[in-house]
Design an enzyme around this catalytic site. Structure first.
Site, PDB file in Angstrom:
ATOM      1  CG  HIS A 124      -1.732   1.193   1.445  1.00  0.00           C
ATOM      2  ND1 HIS A 124      -3.044   1.312   1.043  1.00  0.00           N
ATOM      3  CD2 HIS A 124      -1.413   2.377   2.049  1.00  0.00           C
ATOM      4  CE1 HIS A 124      -3.491   2.514   1.374  1.00  0.00           C
ATOM      5  NE2 HIS A 124      -2.526   3.182   1.996  1.00  0.00           N
ATOM      6  CD  GLU A 125       2.041   3.469   3.681  1.00  0.00           C
ATOM      7  OE1 GLU A 125       2.282   4.559   3.142  1.00  0.00           O
ATOM      8  OE2 GLU A 125       1.009   3.250   4.354  1.00  0.00           O
ATOM      9  CG  HIS A 128       0.252   6.143  -0.538  1.00  0.00           C
ATOM     10  ND1 HIS A 128      -0.878   6.768  -1.005  1.00  0.00           N
ATOM     11  CD2 HIS A 128      -0.093   5.579   0.654  1.00  0.00           C
ATOM     12  CE1 HIS A 128      -1.884   6.582  -0.140  1.00  0.00           C
ATOM     13  NE2 HIS A 128      -1.432   5.855   0.871  1.00  0.00           N
ATOM     14  CD  GLU A 184      -4.691   6.593   2.317  1.00  0.00           C
ATOM     15  OE1 GLU A 184      -4.324   5.407   2.179  1.00  0.00           O
ATOM     16  OE2 GLU A 184      -3.937   7.468   2.766  1.00  0.00           O
TER      17      GLU A 184
HETATM   18 ZN   LIG Z   1      -2.340   5.170   2.595  1.00  0.00          ZN
END
Ligand SMILES: [Zn+2]
Length: 274
Positions: A124-125, A128, A184
């Site tokens: 997830h990071e 980003h 997100e």
């Molecule tokens: Zn996030």
């Protein structure tokens, strides 16, 4: 990949272009190049290191870095210099700085039930970073909050390091750690794809969010920070269920995960972010 605004306007007056940009409030345009982003991330990382107690156990940190590197190798986009650090905090949280530095709290490893869940947080990071969410945030901030101070430094002849410094202080102050709901969602979706391409079961992403929901009932203070800078796990799970990549026989766990998690229990307890 987006084209850097600075390279688009080179050849005619950058100042005129910036004034035009500000007057039309076009905030979707990317003002920050990949190399700007990496420079800003490096400065911010130095600042974060000063503020954050890093886990000093080399076995656990090497294990987390290994997973992170494997995932980053399957991220699309620019070849960012990804790095992975473990903060010695008990709370469940993780964040990414512009251009590659990723931090995960020790509390995530302790809460995760298997390796796929830990890999999900890192994926997830990484998403980003790969989707350049910080660069977009920074571009918006330059147009709205920081204004000409930073723009001037970035565009000026002597500006590179100075601009990176100003931006890095802004990033490290925490103003950047909150992304939009759309960002997100995108990080969840793209992160699940990275997980699948790297050989892990992408359902680890949903399972980790379920773990966080359960943790909220058991130990609300351990998820407070997470809830303050992420949309609710319930919504994220619903969206992810629609977007799960198909992946058969993805890896779910490993003896290394279980032994590293057991090892953490033998170390002095993690600190609290408060
Ligand atoms: Zn996030």
């Amino acid at each position: 990949m987006r084209v850097s605004f600075l390279s688009v306007v080179s050849g005619f007056s950058r100042t005129a272009a910036i004034i035009a940009l500000m007057s039309t409030s076009v905030v979707a345009i990317q003002l920050v190049s990949v190399s700007d982003e990496i420079a800003i991330g490096k400065h911010a990382q130095a600042e974060i290191r000063r503020q954050t107690p890093e886990l000093s156990d080399s076995a656990v940190t090497a294990y987390v870095s290994r997973i992170g590197r494997q995932l980053a190798g399957h991220a699309h986009g620019a070849r960012y210099p990804y790095s992975f650090s473990v903060a010695n905090y008990r709370e469940i949280n993780a964040f990414a700085l512009p251009g590659g530095p990723v931090w995960v709290n020790r509390g995530v490893i302790q809460a995760a039930g298997n390796e796929a869940q830990l890999a999900a947080v890192l994926a997830h990071e990484i998403a980003h970073v790969a989707q350049r969410h910080s660069a977009q945030q920074l571009s918006k901030a330059m147009v709205t909050n920081l204004g000409l101070n930073l723009l001037g430094a970035l565009l000026g002849n002597s500006g590179g390091a100075n601009a990176a410094n100003i931006a890095a202080r802004y990033v490290a102050s925490g103003a950047f750690l909150k992304f939009s709901r759309d960002d997100e969602r995108e990080a969840d979706r793209v992160g699940a794809q990275i997980l699948a391409r790297s050989g892990w079961d992408p359902r680890g992403m949903i399972e980790l969010l379920q773990t966080i929901r359960e943790q909220e009932k058991r130990d609300p203070s351990s998820v407070e920070v997470f809830f303050s800078n992420h949309p609710s796990p319930k919504d994220r799970i619903a969206v992810l269920q629609q977007a799960m990549p198909r992946a058969r026989n993805g890896k779910r766990d490993s003896p290394q995960f279980q032994s590293n998690r057991a090892r953490l229990k033998t170390l002095p307890p993690a600190r609290s972010m408060k």
